[in-house]
Design a protein around this motif. Structure first.
Motif, PDB file in Angstrom:
ATOM      1  N   ASP A  30       0.834  -1.200   0.000  1.00 56.69           N
ATOM      2  CA  ASP A  30       0.000   0.000   0.000  1.00 56.69           C
ATOM      3  C   ASP A  30       0.873   1.256   0.000  1.00 56.69           C
ATOM      4  O   ASP A  30       0.545   2.256  -0.621  1.00 56.69           O
ATOM      5  N   LYS A  31       1.998   1.156   0.741  1.00 52.45           N
ATOM      6  CA  LYS A  31       2.907   2.303   0.775  1.00 52.45           C
ATOM      7  C   LYS A  31       4.323   1.804   1.110  1.00 52.45           C
ATOM      8  O   LYS A  31       4.533   0.595   1.269  1.00 52.45           O
ATOM      9  N   ASN A  32       5.260   2.721   1.178  1.00 54.41           N
ATOM     10  CA  ASN A  32       6.636   2.380   1.574  1.00 54.41           C
ATOM     11  C   ASN A  32       7.279   1.309   0.695  1.00 54.41           C
ATOM     12  O   ASN A  32       8.089   0.502   1.160  1.00 54.41           O
ATOM     13  N   THR A  33       6.921   1.318  -0.555  1.00 55.68           N
ATOM     14  CA  THR A  33       7.446   0.279  -1.448  1.00 55.68           C
ATOM     15  C   THR A  33       8.974   0.226  -1.431  1.00 55.68           C
ATOM     16  O   THR A  33       9.571  -0.848  -1.384  1.00 55.68           O
ATOM     17  N   THR A  34       9.593   1.395  -1.444  1.00 63.20           N
ATOM     18  CA  THR A  34      11.050   1.412  -1.493  1.00 63.20           C
ATOM     19  C   THR A  34      11.666   0.791  -0.243  1.00 63.20           C
ATOM     20  O   THR A  34      12.575  -0.057  -0.335  1.00 63.20           O
ATOM     21  N   GLU A  35      11.159   1.170   0.918  1.00 64.25           N
ATOM     22  CA  GLU A  35      11.712   0.573   2.130  1.00 64.25           C
ATOM     23  C   GLU A  35      11.528  -0.944   2.142  1.00 64.25           C
ATOM     24  O   GLU A  35      12.433  -1.699   2.510  1.00 64.25           O
ATOM     25  N   ILE A  36      10.340  -1.355   1.771  1.00 63.06           N
ATOM     26  CA  ILE A  36      10.086  -2.804   1.761  1.00 63.06           C
ATOM     27  C   ILE A  36      11.089  -3.498   0.846  1.00 63.06           C
ATOM     28  O   ILE A  36      11.693  -4.517   1.200  1.00 63.06           O
ATOM     29  N   SER A  37      11.244  -2.906  -0.319  1.00 58.01           N
ATOM     30  CA  SER A  37      12.179  -3.505  -1.274  1.00 58.01           C
ATOM     31  C   SER A  37      13.598  -3.537  -0.698  1.00 58.01           C
ATOM     32  O   SER A  37      14.311  -4.549  -0.827  1.00 58.01           O
ATOM     33  N   ASP A  38      14.005  -2.462  -0.077  1.00 53.67           N
ATOM     34  CA  ASP A  38      15.362  -2.419   0.475  1.00 53.67           C
ATOM     35  C   ASP A  38      15.600  -3.518   1.504  1.00 53.67           C
ATOM     36  O   ASP A  38      16.717  -3.994   1.686  1.00 53.67           O
ATOM     37  N   ASN A  39      14.545  -3.910   2.173  1.00 57.75           N
ATOM     38  CA  ASN A  39      14.698  -4.940   3.202  1.00 57.75           C
ATOM     39  C   ASN A  39      14.645  -6.372   2.691  1.00 57.75           C
ATOM     40  O   ASN A  39      14.783  -7.324   3.456  1.00 57.75           O
ATOM     41  N   LEU A  40      14.400  -6.512   1.385  1.00 62.94           N
ATOM     42  CA  LEU A  40      14.415  -7.862   0.801  1.00 62.94           C
ATOM     43  C   LEU A  40      15.854  -8.184   0.396  1.00 62.94           C
ATOM     44  O   LEU A  40      16.457  -7.453  -0.412  1.00 62.94           O
ATOM     45  N   HIS A  41      16.436  -9.254   0.923  1.00 67.23           N
ATOM     46  CA  HIS A  41      17.844  -9.551   0.651  1.00 67.23           C
ATOM     47  C   HIS A  41      18.010 -10.569  -0.467  1.00 67.23           C
ATOM     48  O   HIS A  41      17.515 -11.685  -0.363  1.00 67.23           O
ATOM     49  N   LEU A  42      18.736 -10.172  -1.494  1.00 72.05           N
ATOM     50  CA  LEU A  42      19.010 -11.074  -2.614  1.00 72.05           C
ATOM     51  C   LEU A  42      19.761 -12.310  -2.117  1.00 72.05           C
ATOM     52  O   LEU A  42      20.590 -12.223  -1.221  1.00 72.05           O
ATOM     53  N   LYS A  43      19.496 -13.452  -2.730  1.00 69.48           N
ATOM     54  CA  LYS A  43      20.146 -14.736  -2.432  1.00 69.48           C
ATOM     55  C   LYS A  43      19.845 -15.231  -1.018  1.00 69.48           C
ATOM     56  O   LYS A  43      20.484 -16.177  -0.553  1.00 69.48           O
ATOM     57  N   SER A  44      18.869 -14.578  -0.360  1.00 69.43           N
ATOM     58  CA  SER A  44      18.399 -15.116   0.912  1.00 69.43           C
ATOM     59  C   SER A  44      17.101 -15.874   0.677  1.00 69.43           C
ATOM     60  O   SER A  44      16.464 -15.751  -0.371  1.00 69.43           O
ATOM     61  N   ILE A  45      16.746 -16.662   1.687  1.00 73.03           N
ATOM     62  CA  ILE A  45      15.579 -17.536   1.546  1.00 73.03           C
ATOM     63  C   ILE A  45      14.436 -16.997   2.405  1.00 73.03           C
ATOM     64  O   ILE A  45      14.621 -16.667   3.570  1.00 73.03           O
ATOM     65  N   TYR A  46      13.238 -16.888   1.771  1.00 69.84           N
ATOM     66  CA  TYR A  46      12.055 -16.314   2.412  1.00 69.84           C
ATOM     67  C   TYR A  46      10.905 -17.300   2.347  1.00 69.84           C
ATOM     68  O   TYR A  46      10.742 -18.017   1.358  1.00 69.84           O
ATOM     69  N   LEU A  47      10.092 -17.295   3.380  1.00 72.07           N
ATOM     70  CA  LEU A  47       8.837 -18.048   3.340  1.00 72.07           C
ATOM     71  C   LEU A  47       7.806 -17.140   2.683  1.00 72.07           C
ATOM     72  O   LEU A  47       7.526 -16.034   3.169  1.00 72.07           O
ATOM     73  N   ILE A  48       7.263 -17.593   1.584  1.00 69.33           N
ATOM     74  CA  ILE A  48       6.346 -16.780   0.780  1.00 69.33           C
ATOM     75  C   ILE A  48       4.922 -17.322   0.931  1.00 69.33           C
ATOM     76  O   ILE A  48       4.683 -18.513   0.757  1.00 69.33           O
ATOM     77  N   THR A  49       3.971 -16.416   1.268  1.00 71.92           N
ATOM     78  CA  THR A  49       2.551 -16.780   1.299  1.00 71.92           C
ATOM     79  C   THR A  49       1.849 -15.963   0.221  1.00 71.92           C
ATOM     80  O   THR A  49       2.076 -14.754   0.119  1.00 71.92           O
ATOM     81  N   GLY A  50       1.030 -16.612  -0.593  1.00 76.42           N
ATOM     82  CA  GLY A  50       0.372 -15.874  -1.668  1.00 76.42           C
ATOM     83  C   GLY A  50      -0.399 -16.814  -2.582  1.00 76.42           C
ATOM     84  O   GLY A  50      -0.779 -17.917  -2.176  1.00 76.42           O
TER      85      GLY A  50
END
Lengths: 305, 305, 305, 305, 305, 305
Positions: free
Chosen positions: E58-78
């Motif tokens: 909804d907002k803060n897209t840039t911050e959210i993106s900055d906190n996503l780490h490349l080559k790290s592993i995430y649990l994704i729900t969707g």
């Protein structure tokens, strides 16, 4: 007439004995023996090969040599020698020799010549030309085959230096054979332009007339043949003939015909000498008909050897 | 003048936005939308690529389409669209368009053109011709380069459809580059016949003038180019020019020159299209100089892409 | 009878419109739409290609699907759709469908079938067999061609999966064409063993009967075809037939015949699949006759496409 | 000084006569004649070839043989013999022989040596080095060319065992020629890194110093040359030299330079020995410059033979 | 621990449905939707492939993106989406995501890793080293395998970018397999120098450590790997290691070993990248053992795919 | 027993001297000397080569010649001659000769025979057969190896005419070596069907029994070997044996086995004679195991020569 007997052909001169039989003089040189005397060394040939021969004159070696004519046919009397013993190196010591006139020998003993009847082969070409419907191609072919000098050369040229049909008359023989195969291919595939295919079959190798230098003794490349190859020379001859016609051949037809000749050695990437891939049904058919005839001829010639 | 900005070149049209910039119309068709209305679909191009664009007229679609001239340059106003979303399929919805006159656009935005100065390149060829000693080769070259139509074509033709120097003026550029390398090779190897090598370098690709059809929008093979390839066409053009000279070139010299052109794609067995192996020092030098220039050009063009 | 009109063949379904015309059902699956409802997705084919079609039943989707028979021909009523718009992706939305009986459609609309008259082709083979002098080869051929199951398969098999004569009846057509070329080759070269060459021409590809699996919809390799290839399978079938004869074929004759079949893809080093080089005049002739027919067919098929 | 006359070079010893002229002794053995006496068989050479010679001492054969020094130059007096007669097998019967000191013969009569002026060639390399801007490459080249042992070897090594520049000094000559071509290529393509290309041109073949073993009599591979080839040895020498510099070359620059040397035989799939394809403009240019120089040299050397 | 279920691997995401499972983030970008809002587009991967995913904050897209780490592993729900419908283009709309720590996922779900036990494989190498008699080769191997950093790299490097053993640990696995085949070859041929062959088998591909750059997400060439290739890098590493030993390896032994490594891609003319032909029994054996292992691995990997 | 001494083997007969040692008579002819007398020329052989020898009887030449038995072993007394002097052409003048019985000579002096113990090799095959689980493959192998005539031929046949294992017993030796490599490959790759691979390894070359004609003096192709090659003959023998079993092998298993044999020369496009590419893991493994064994054997045989 001094017709050669089977045992007198060079390939059969493999025992020490006396002979009297005609040969072509392919080459001659004056040499000096260990004892200081000069002698004449000849290279004699007939259609089966070559052999060294020597004349040891008592005097006047130079005059005698000057009177021996290269590429002429002589009746040779002498003996077959083997030296060193058991070396299978045979040569001829000549005791007497005599130049023969044209009616004293059989040309077929000396030159490797097509065994097929030239007249019959030429008739097949003429009949084909008569049945061509395309007026430009018909004119082109008629123009070639009404030129007596061309016809003479076309009837006597070999089709190769080595490989297939490598004898006098081989070009005519090969061209007619390719034409025959093309007739069958046209029967099978009605989509093919018969007039174009037959014209290509007849003319595809005409450049060989200029690419080879041939005589009684050997077939060799001309300078043009070595540096330009018969594919290009054929195209050049066809181009020149088209330009000399009193009608103007449609450019597209000319391109189609030249394409067949340029591409008749098959796909460029094969490295067999075509500068363009065969890209029309007629060009593909001509290439494979040419190849079929040549390859069957090679194995039959080799088997017979 | 409507000089294109960097972000307006087709390869950079990758976001949804409004634009106003000139394009060539490469193609047009009238289509029917789902709602039953007709619209005009265009293929627009500039030197970086092609893009689909659409005009949705309220009426008179046919007249509008008839007034759009293919291969002309128009100033296009409209918006860049992406459909389906995220598909990276961009197209242009045209709102307004206006034909531009020659002084309203920069040709270099549309055609891929040599960046080198044509006059300077032509001067290098002319200086070389002036320094040729062999009178026959000099005459031949002068005859080619005094023909304005030829010079125009030689200066504007591309050197390839794809691969190296595949832009307008590429033939001239490539020919001069090969010439320069040949000058160095002649310096290294005094045994080489300079006049012959330089003549071959200048003329080796002249057939490309007839082998390619090119304009603002694309380079393609002509029928002749497809079926006969530029090696043969070059030789044919040289032959024709030689025949038109008022002196008779020695046959051996003509054969040597044609040999270089015919063999400049290297050894037959490589399958790169030469119908004869390069057999003279000049032919070997020309082949490798041509190859060197082409291969370095390819990697530099690809790196720059 | 529901003969397909030209615009109804799949390759011509390129505008949005209503159609009624027969198709083969090549494949079917039940899928679930976004709205949660099931629908049937079909792959329809005719001799020009394949297209996706969908049936959206109100209910009983499974029963409806169960009643659609694969490889059967149905009269389809519906509309041609393009989605996404301008994507050139066309599919059919089916409104009605009805299975057709054998006399309600023309098989030639669906299967790619030889256009030549099978009876006439078979007669050429039979006449050839009657004229064979060698009693063993005659027996062998008679034994093959008196076997009705074999004859049926031989008359209907394709000659390839892709490439040349890749349609039903292609094997018969190709075999007779190769035979015709071999007849011409035998006329040119009297040294050739006609009986052997003709037998080889007729039988060289018989293994294709077992190497391909074919029906209305497609040609594919069998497991045997994939792992053993038709050269070996043909030899194996010939060997088996020879063993079943009531006379014992001389071993040398059998070896000569198998050699022709094994080597008919040409020289080993070409990498075209022959495990031995053609080493007899008959084997060389067969290889090149086969190649000539195939290569001309390919270019004519491609030109016609 | 005993300068050889033209007719005294081995390739011209083709008539029976008396001679007095210097030769290198390439090999010697003691043999026993039919009459039971020992004699010395020599293999003599000059820059045109090899010939068998025999000394028939009355006594002390072993001592005499022991005093003949291999790879030294002797003035030989004796007669040229042909045995068997007309066999073209010539040998020398030695009557007298005398070892010559360095100032009594002309080395150029014996070794096949570059005809170009070494100093001038070395000057071209030095000038090039002076004009290099890149400090690392300049240091590297200076380090090589300030090593006298290296310079001596670089100036005297042949460039090949057979093929092109296969004589003493050939490596220097070839390296400078490749450098000259690279200068022209850099002029044509300003995108090229001149310093890198010139360094590669100068160093691409340095490994030949270790790959060949050469002297007056012959060029042969060393064990290293046979098992590792000059591409690898050159890289190894460059690597070692870089490691010995007092500055640290940037790793990327080192990789670029080694890449040029490793790939200078062209594309891997050609099978000419490069373990990587040339992938930079400099590597492509070096490969083709090297190839151009070598191929023109070969045809000129062969023509001159 | 969030072990992936079979249906949650990317290659199985082929129906529209809800998911909750871990992925690696291979790439991320911020994009703008038609409605003007920004969203984050991710490229997710696991060991079976890649898929596009989107987060619509909804907002803060840039911050959210900055906190996503490349080559790290995430649990994704969707949810898994297909757009356009029936296009087989699946993507993920992400509702929630959470970074996982090392013990919350199974590395084997993400990286393609050798299934064999590394310790056991390393033991086989160590046992082999213990049994080497040649003191120089033993020292060399010990020196490599006592270097922990080397051992770590050797145990984890892939053996190829594509082709065979193209997963983490593939180099170790392949090297041990080649060693095993070499043991058998040594049993068969007692003439072979076992110590040399085993050393070559173990070290032949060590350069791959430097030639590939690899991580959870992909295998790629390093600059060195691209420009120098692993054959040369392996030799260079072996050379460097030999120079660092406290004993001096006999030059001939060093040459023999380097020869095996340089020639292990087989004959130069094959164009597979060897700069020298294998010329010793050990080099021939190593090349064919390497080839055997690689080719069987390829077909088994492909069959399993 | 007349065991040959090292200096009496033909390859060592390179000085003029008296000898007494046994030889095989490979050929004989009666010839006539210059002096008109007949003599007998023999071709003698041992395992190292061939030499010409002559007997000059005073009378009864024909009877003497008739009593000399080809391919028998004789004790020859006479002198080694060189003619012409220094020609390196050595021959034997025979003074006395005497036929030897089987216990008077050592067969290994004459025939090139495997040095490995046949019993041991056969035991390895038998053990393998015992461990085969697949009942059909086991039956097939048992059926071959319970046929004494087959086993005799399999144990004595050479594996090639030239190239690798080209001596008596070479087929057995090579087959067991390939089997050993296949055992290792099966250990490495558990996915492989061991029974199938081992059966293929043992039987892949059985056709060589019929493809070669061999004796004390030479190995040559049979007519079958020349025209059908051992790949096909092996398959044919396996097929025939399968048909003779009292169980019916599943068709798929038979196809898999034949596939391995047909494809064991590798990919079709290599042009090494396989009519199908190896398409199963077992076929790929067999091809490369066969190649590995053959190539290592070749270099070891050549090194030893």
């Amino acid at each position: 007439m001094f017709k050669k007997k089977n045992e007198d052909f060079i390939k059969n001169l493999d025992t020490v004995r006396v002979i009297q039989t005609p040969f072509v003089i392919a080459n001659k040189t004056i040499k000096t023996a260990r004892n200081g005397k000069n002698y004449i060394e000849l290279n004699l040939s007939d259609k089966t090969g070559n052999i060294t021969a020597r004349i040891f004159p008592d005097k006047n070696t130079t005059e005698i040599s000057d009177n021996l004519h290269l590429k002429s046919i002589y009746l040779i009397t002498g003996s077959v020698d083997e030296f060193p013993r058991n070396s299978k190196n045979f040569s001829i010591k000549i005791d007497e020799f005599k130049k023969l006139s044209k009616d004293e020998y059989d040309l077929n003993d000396f030159a490797r010549v097509s065994k097929k009847d030239k007249k019959e082969l030429m008739n097949q070409i003429k009949t084909t030309i008569n049945n061509i419907n395309n007026p430009y191609l018909k004119k082109l072919l008629e123009s070639f085959f009404s030129d007596k000098k061309f016809v003479y050369a076309f009837c006597n040229a070999p089709s190769a230096k080595i490989y297939h049909h490598n004898y006098l008359g081989g070009l005519l023989e090969h061209s007619v054979e390719v034409l025959k195969i093309c007739v069958t291919v046209s029967d099978i595939f009605p989509e093919i332009d018969r007039d174009l295919l037959y014209t290509g079959a007849i003319l595809h190798d005409v450049g060989k007339i200029k690419a080879y230098d041939y005589d009684l003794v050997s077939v060799d490349f001309t300078e043009e043949g070595k540096l330009l190859d018969h594919l290009f020379i054929s195209c050049d001859m066809i181009n020149e003939k088209i330009n000399s016609l009193d009608v103007e051949m449609p450019e597209n037809l000319q391109t189609q015909l030249l394409h067949m000749v340029l591409s008749h050695h098959g796909e460029v990437r094969n490295g067999w000498g075509s500068p363009v891939d065969p890209k029309t049904p007629e060009a593909v058919a001509l290439h494979h008909a040419d190849n079929l005839d040549a390859k069957v001829k090679i194995i039959i010639q080799n088997n017979g050897a």
